[in-house]
Design a protein around this motif. Structure first.
Motif, PDB file in Angstrom:
ATOM      1  N   HIS A  63       0.846  -1.188   0.000  1.00  0.00           N
ATOM      2  CA  HIS A  63       0.000   0.000   0.000  1.00  0.00           C
ATOM      3  C   HIS A  63       0.882   1.239   0.000  1.00  0.00           C
ATOM      4  O   HIS A  63       1.649   1.476   0.929  1.00  0.00           O
ATOM      5  CB  HIS A  63      -0.937  -0.014   1.207  1.00  0.00           C
ATOM      6  CG  HIS A  63      -1.931  -1.130   1.156  1.00  0.00           C
ATOM      7  ND1 HIS A  63      -2.776  -1.425   2.195  1.00  0.00           N
ATOM      8  CD2 HIS A  63      -2.219  -2.023   0.181  1.00  0.00           C
ATOM      9  CE1 HIS A  63      -3.543  -2.455   1.865  1.00  0.00           C
ATOM     10  NE2 HIS A  63      -3.214  -2.830   0.650  1.00  0.00           N
ATOM     11  N   ASN A  64       0.757   2.009  -1.068  1.00  0.00           N
ATOM     12  CA  ASN A  64       1.575   3.196  -1.265  1.00  0.00           C
ATOM     13  C   ASN A  64       0.841   4.401  -0.674  1.00  0.00           C
ATOM     14  O   ASN A  64      -0.075   4.954  -1.279  1.00  0.00           O
ATOM     15  CB  ASN A  64       1.816   3.394  -2.764  1.00  0.00           C
ATOM     16  CG  ASN A  64       2.820   4.483  -3.063  1.00  0.00           C
ATOM     17  OD1 ASN A  64       4.017   4.232  -3.130  1.00  0.00           O
ATOM     18  ND2 ASN A  64       2.343   5.706  -3.245  1.00  0.00           N
ATOM     19  N   ASN A  65       1.228   4.783   0.546  1.00  0.00           N
ATOM     20  CA  ASN A  65       0.576   5.903   1.223  1.00  0.00           C
ATOM     21  C   ASN A  65       1.181   7.212   0.735  1.00  0.00           C
ATOM     22  O   ASN A  65       2.392   7.419   0.828  1.00  0.00           O
ATOM     23  CB  ASN A  65       0.743   5.762   2.737  1.00  0.00           C
ATOM     24  CG  ASN A  65      -0.027   4.569   3.279  1.00  0.00           C
ATOM     25  OD1 ASN A  65      -1.226   4.648   3.514  1.00  0.00           O
ATOM     26  ND2 ASN A  65       0.653   3.447   3.460  1.00  0.00           N
ATOM     27  N   TRP A  66       0.314   8.098   0.243  1.00  0.00           N
ATOM     28  CA  TRP A  66       0.778   9.303  -0.454  1.00  0.00           C
ATOM     29  C   TRP A  66       0.128  10.548   0.142  1.00  0.00           C
ATOM     30  O   TRP A  66      -1.092  10.603   0.331  1.00  0.00           O
ATOM     31  CB  TRP A  66       0.415   9.196  -1.934  1.00  0.00           C
ATOM     32  CG  TRP A  66       0.931  10.287  -2.819  1.00  0.00           C
ATOM     33  CD1 TRP A  66       2.096  10.300  -3.520  1.00  0.00           C
ATOM     34  CD2 TRP A  66       0.270  11.525  -3.132  1.00  0.00           C
ATOM     35  NE1 TRP A  66       2.214  11.461  -4.247  1.00  0.00           N
ATOM     36  CE2 TRP A  66       1.104  12.236  -4.026  1.00  0.00           C
ATOM     37  CE3 TRP A  66      -0.938  12.102  -2.744  1.00  0.00           C
ATOM     38  CZ2 TRP A  66       0.772  13.482  -4.539  1.00  0.00           C
ATOM     39  CZ3 TRP A  66      -1.275  13.356  -3.241  1.00  0.00           C
ATOM     40  CH2 TRP A  66      -0.425  14.029  -4.133  1.00  0.00           C
ATOM     41  N   ALA A  67       0.952  11.521   0.460  1.00  0.00           N
ATOM     42  CA  ALA A  67       0.465  12.826   0.904  1.00  0.00           C
ATOM     43  C   ALA A  67       1.342  13.899   0.271  1.00  0.00           C
ATOM     44  O   ALA A  67       2.404  13.597  -0.294  1.00  0.00           O
ATOM     45  CB  ALA A  67       0.488  12.935   2.424  1.00  0.00           C
ATOM     46  N   LEU A  68       0.903  15.144   0.371  1.00  0.00           N
ATOM     47  CA  LEU A  68       1.594  16.247  -0.301  1.00  0.00           C
ATOM     48  C   LEU A  68       1.905  17.345   0.703  1.00  0.00           C
ATOM     49  O   LEU A  68       0.999  17.913   1.316  1.00  0.00           O
ATOM     50  CB  LEU A  68       0.712  16.804  -1.422  1.00  0.00           C
ATOM     51  CG  LEU A  68       1.272  17.983  -2.221  1.00  0.00           C
ATOM     52  CD1 LEU A  68       2.492  17.540  -3.023  1.00  0.00           C
ATOM     53  CD2 LEU A  68       0.197  18.537  -3.163  1.00  0.00           C
ATOM     54  N   CYS A  69       3.185  17.635   0.875  1.00  0.00           N
ATOM     55  CA  CYS A  69       3.599  18.730   1.753  1.00  0.00           C
ATOM     56  C   CYS A  69       3.929  19.953   0.912  1.00  0.00           C
ATOM     57  O   CYS A  69       4.663  19.858  -0.077  1.00  0.00           O
ATOM     58  CB  CYS A  69       4.819  18.329   2.581  1.00  0.00           C
ATOM     59  SG  CYS A  69       4.452  17.103   3.845  1.00  0.00           S
ATOM     60  N   GLY A 112      -7.801   9.733   5.895  1.00  0.00           N
ATOM     61  CA  GLY A 112      -7.709  10.689   6.994  1.00  0.00           C
ATOM     62  C   GLY A 112      -6.812  11.868   6.713  1.00  0.00           C
ATOM     63  O   GLY A 112      -7.235  13.014   6.786  1.00  0.00           O
ATOM     64  N   ASN A 113      -5.546  11.624   6.364  1.00  0.00           N
ATOM     65  CA  ASN A 113      -4.631  12.714   6.021  1.00  0.00           C
ATOM     66  C   ASN A 113      -3.689  12.302   4.888  1.00  0.00           C
ATOM     67  O   ASN A 113      -2.620  12.875   4.714  1.00  0.00           O
ATOM     68  CB  ASN A 113      -3.821  13.150   7.244  1.00  0.00           C
ATOM     69  CG  ASN A 113      -2.957  12.028   7.793  1.00  0.00           C
ATOM     70  OD1 ASN A 113      -3.016  10.895   7.327  1.00  0.00           O
ATOM     71  ND2 ASN A 113      -2.157  12.350   8.800  1.00  0.00           N
ATOM     72  N   LYS A 114      -4.104  11.297   4.136  1.00  0.00           N
ATOM     73  CA  LYS A 114      -3.307  10.776   3.030  1.00  0.00           C
ATOM     74  C   LYS A 114      -4.206   9.928   2.142  1.00  0.00           C
ATOM     75  O   LYS A 114      -5.337   9.597   2.512  1.00  0.00           O
ATOM     76  CB  LYS A 114      -2.154   9.909   3.554  1.00  0.00           C
ATOM     77  CG  LYS A 114      -2.616   8.744   4.417  1.00  0.00           C
ATOM     78  CD  LYS A 114      -1.465   7.972   5.016  1.00  0.00           C
ATOM     79  CE  LYS A 114      -1.939   6.919   6.001  1.00  0.00           C
ATOM     80  NZ  LYS A 114      -2.849   5.929   5.432  1.00  0.00           N
ATOM     81  N   PHE A 115      -3.691   9.587   0.981  1.00  0.00           N
ATOM     82  CA  PHE A 115      -4.357   8.614   0.117  1.00  0.00           C
ATOM     83  C   PHE A 115      -3.519   7.345   0.078  1.00  0.00           C
ATOM     84  O   PHE A 115      -2.290   7.389   0.157  1.00  0.00           O
ATOM     85  CB  PHE A 115      -4.535   9.166  -1.300  1.00  0.00           C
ATOM     86  CG  PHE A 115      -5.736  10.047  -1.452  1.00  0.00           C
ATOM     87  CD1 PHE A 115      -6.966   9.522  -1.818  1.00  0.00           C
ATOM     88  CD2 PHE A 115      -5.637  11.409  -1.214  1.00  0.00           C
ATOM     89  CE1 PHE A 115      -8.080  10.340  -1.952  1.00  0.00           C
ATOM     90  CE2 PHE A 115      -6.741  12.236  -1.346  1.00  0.00           C
ATOM     91  CZ  PHE A 115      -7.967  11.701  -1.717  1.00  0.00           C
ATOM     92  N   GLU A 116      -4.207   6.230  -0.059  1.00  0.00           N
ATOM     93  CA  GLU A 116      -3.539   4.935  -0.098  1.00  0.00           C
ATOM     94  C   GLU A 116      -3.767   4.316  -1.469  1.00  0.00           C
ATOM     95  O   GLU A 116      -4.890   3.943  -1.817  1.00  0.00           O
ATOM     96  CB  GLU A 116      -4.107   4.038   1.007  1.00  0.00           C
ATOM     97  CG  GLU A 116      -3.255   2.834   1.326  1.00  0.00           C
ATOM     98  CD  GLU A 116      -3.739   2.119   2.580  1.00  0.00           C
ATOM     99  OE1 GLU A 116      -4.177   0.968   2.447  1.00  0.00           O
ATOM    100  OE2 GLU A 116      -3.687   2.718   3.673  1.00  0.00           O
ATOM    101  N   PHE A 117      -2.702   4.224  -2.253  1.00  0.00           N
ATOM    102  CA  PHE A 117      -2.755   3.607  -3.581  1.00  0.00           C
ATOM    103  C   PHE A 117      -2.480   2.122  -3.396  1.00  0.00           C
ATOM    104  O   PHE A 117      -1.354   1.710  -3.138  1.00  0.00           O
ATOM    105  CB  PHE A 117      -1.718   4.264  -4.492  1.00  0.00           C
ATOM    106  CG  PHE A 117      -1.766   3.793  -5.926  1.00  0.00           C
ATOM    107  CD1 PHE A 117      -2.933   3.321  -6.500  1.00  0.00           C
ATOM    108  CD2 PHE A 117      -0.623   3.852  -6.713  1.00  0.00           C
ATOM    109  CE1 PHE A 117      -2.978   2.894  -7.821  1.00  0.00           C
ATOM    110  CE2 PHE A 117      -0.650   3.444  -8.038  1.00  0.00           C
ATOM    111  CZ  PHE A 117      -1.827   2.959  -8.589  1.00  0.00           C
ATOM    112  N   ARG A 118      -3.528   1.306  -3.513  1.00  0.00           N
ATOM    113  CA  ARG A 118      -3.444  -0.095  -3.106  1.00  0.00           C
ATOM    114  C   ARG A 118      -3.159  -1.058  -4.251  1.00  0.00           C
ATOM    115  O   ARG A 118      -3.099  -2.264  -4.037  1.00  0.00           O
ATOM    116  CB  ARG A 118      -4.755  -0.513  -2.432  1.00  0.00           C
ATOM    117  CG  ARG A 118      -5.023   0.243  -1.143  1.00  0.00           C
ATOM    118  CD  ARG A 118      -6.270  -0.280  -0.474  1.00  0.00           C
ATOM    119  NE  ARG A 118      -6.488   0.379   0.801  1.00  0.00           N
ATOM    120  CZ  ARG A 118      -7.637   0.913   1.167  1.00  0.00           C
ATOM    121  NH1 ARG A 118      -8.671   0.870   0.362  1.00  0.00           N
ATOM    122  NH2 ARG A 118      -7.758   1.491   2.345  1.00  0.00           N
ATOM    123  N   ALA A 119      -3.028  -0.550  -5.453  1.00  0.00           N
ATOM    124  CA  ALA A 119      -2.854  -1.445  -6.596  1.00  0.00           C
ATOM    125  C   ALA A 119      -1.399  -1.827  -6.838  1.00  0.00           C
ATOM    126  O   ALA A 119      -1.114  -2.673  -7.685  1.00  0.00           O
ATOM    127  CB  ALA A 119      -3.434  -0.796  -7.852  1.00  0.00           C
TER     128      ALA A 119
END
Length: 494
Positions: free
Chosen positions: A128-134, A251-258
């Motif tokens: 699971h690639n957890n992605w957020a943007l700072c 919650g505070n990120k997106f999870e790219f699950r593929a």
């Protein structure tokens, strides 16, 4: 989050398919596997816990912040997750983690399987690639903030992601396209090949209100004020409740699950970052032009977010991504459903993709075409290897075992008949074994023809037909005569 399987090394060395392809090409699903989810919720076995403790120590020595470890859903399946890091560090650390997993497993008499689908019929493995943007302010722009200005940025990024992923869903799908992942995507443990976004009930409600011209309320408590006129206050704790979505807000990120378990996260993040950069560039250009023309910034932002939602809301889906109904609905919405690697990879070489990657100086046209040819060749060679191994196992191990059993049955029948005893069921068993052996030999011939013709579609179909015949034989050939370790042994004897 890295998923993996562990099996005893002795079983691994007896499976030519695992040795050469990383997955089992044959194997009957045991009566009990993951139905009760007792592995997921059960205690970690002492041998595995010892491995995990050793693994943590080795990773910490390398500066990898390993933290979470637990059983996964399938028997013999596990997961490790680190503390979140800056992207480049996280990608490098994940590559190191995969190598250390293999090394530490070997020290414990185990083998770590990182293939996406090492065992058919039970859950496969992904990461699971957890992605957020700072932003330049050092804050996570996917976290609702402490003031109206920060919350406006939050909703702008959400809309930018909607725009980016809807416009470039095929490109994002292509980022996780390769032979191993084709076996996993769309199964009961992984999102389908259809890319969609899960936002959750509350955030979806806000997006729907924005579409109507101005959201003024939110469904849940714990609110935050938003600084754009007519936007609602946001709940601080919006968490994910949908495990079937390929791209879920958590919650505070997106999870790219593929993303597949054996894959480097670098490629998927290159694609994701580029399409988001393109969307943000277009949004910023529009806002800058409006301000330069003397328009009110907040009103321009409100109108822009509304137009984005109206145009790209089809990418949102909070339901069951595994359901047949969603596949039909996605087709109605016009969302791409690229089920195989050859289909998906073509999205990377369209004129639009080449222009976008060139615009942001990420990849040149020559680099894109080179990557496409390499990925395509890798896919084709993988299927050729698998086909060759399947044929070798079937011809040199499975068929001889079946013929030996036939010989034993014939001898038994002859002895019993000479005693004048009627044995219809034993005769039926012999007939069944002979029939399945013939089915296996017929499937071998078809697969050999496909192998010679180099058609990946025919090779996949041929391997599936051969597997059906072989797995049926496994149901009737005595355990003492079966030449391969079984699923029950590999998954449960740890």
């Amino acid at each position: 989050e890295q998923e993996y399987f562990l099996i005893d090394k002795s079983f691994y060395l007896e499976r030519l398919d695992l040795l050469q392809t990383g997955r089992t090409l044959f194997g009957r699903k045991p009566a009990k596997h993951q139905q009760m989810e007792d592995h997921y919720f059960g205690a970690i076995k002492p041998r595995i816990l010892s491995f995990m403790e050793d693994l943590d120590r080795e990773l910490w020595k390398l500066g990898i912040p390993a933290k979470t470890r637990h059983n996964e859903v399938a028997p013999a399946q596990f997961e490790i997750a680190p503390v979140f890091e800056e992207l480049n560090h996280a990608v490098d650390h994940n590559m190191l983690t995969m190598e250390v997993l293999r090394q530490v497993a070997d020290r414990h008499g185990l083998v770590c399987l990182l293939h996406e689908k090492p065992f058919a019929g039970v859950n496969g493995s992904g990461k699971h690639n957890n992605w957020a943007l700072c932003g330049p302010d050092g804050k996570n722009w996917l976290s609702p903030g402490d003031n109206p200005h920060e919350n406006a940025k939050f909703l702008t990024v959400i809309c930018a992601l909607m725009k980016a992923i809807d416009t470039n869903a095929a490109i994002l799908r292509s980022a996780v396209a390769y032979a191993g992942n084709d076996h996993r995507l769309g199964a009961n443990e992984a999102p389908p090949a259809i890319i969609s976004i899960f936002l959750g009930e509350q955030l979806t409600d806000i997006i729907e209100q924005i579409e109507k011209g101005g959201a003024k309320s939110s469904k849940e408590g714990g609110f935050l004020e938003v600084g754009v006129s007519s936007l609602p206050r946001l709940n601080r704790d919006v968490t994910d409740r949908n495990r079937t979505s390929p791209f879920a807000f958590t919650g505070n990120k997106f999870e790219f699950r593929a993303v597949g378990s054996s894959q480097s996260c670098a490629g998927p993040n290159i694609m994701l970052n580029t399409i988001v950069a393109e969307a943000l560039d277009e949004i910023c250009s529009k806002l800058e032009a409006d301000v330069k023309a003397g328009k009110d910034f907040n009103e321009s932002l409100q109108a822009l977010l509304q137009s984005i939602v109206k145009k790209h809301k089809r990418i949102l889906f909070n339901g069951d991504n595994y359901s047949e109904e969603w596949h039909k609905e996605a087709e109605r919405r016009g969302l791409p459903n690229l089920k195989t690697t050859p289909e998906a990879l073509k999205a990377q070489i369209t004129d639009e993709a080449i222009k976008m990657f060139g615009k942001h100086k990420v990849l040149s046209k020559e680099e894109i075409m080179s990557r496409y040819e390499i990925f395509k060749e890798q896919y084709e060679k993988t299927l050729q290897f698998e086909t060759g191994v399947a044929l070798e196992i079937a011809k040199t191990m499975i068929v001889p075992a079946a013929l030996n059993y036939q010989k034993e049955l014939v001898s038994t029948l002859s002895s019993i008949k000479s005693a004048g005893i009627e044995i219809k069921n034993t005769e039926a068993l012999l007939k069944k074994v002979c029939g399945l052996t013939e089915d296996t030999l017929t499937a071998v011939q078809k697969l050999e023809e496909a192998f010679g013709g180099h058609s990946t579609v025919k090779m996949l179909d041929g391997m599936k037909e051969l597997r059906t015949a072989v797995d049926s034989l496994e149901e009737v050939v005595p355990k003492s005569m079966w030449p391969l370790p079984t699923y029950a042994e590999m998954l449960f004897m740890l």
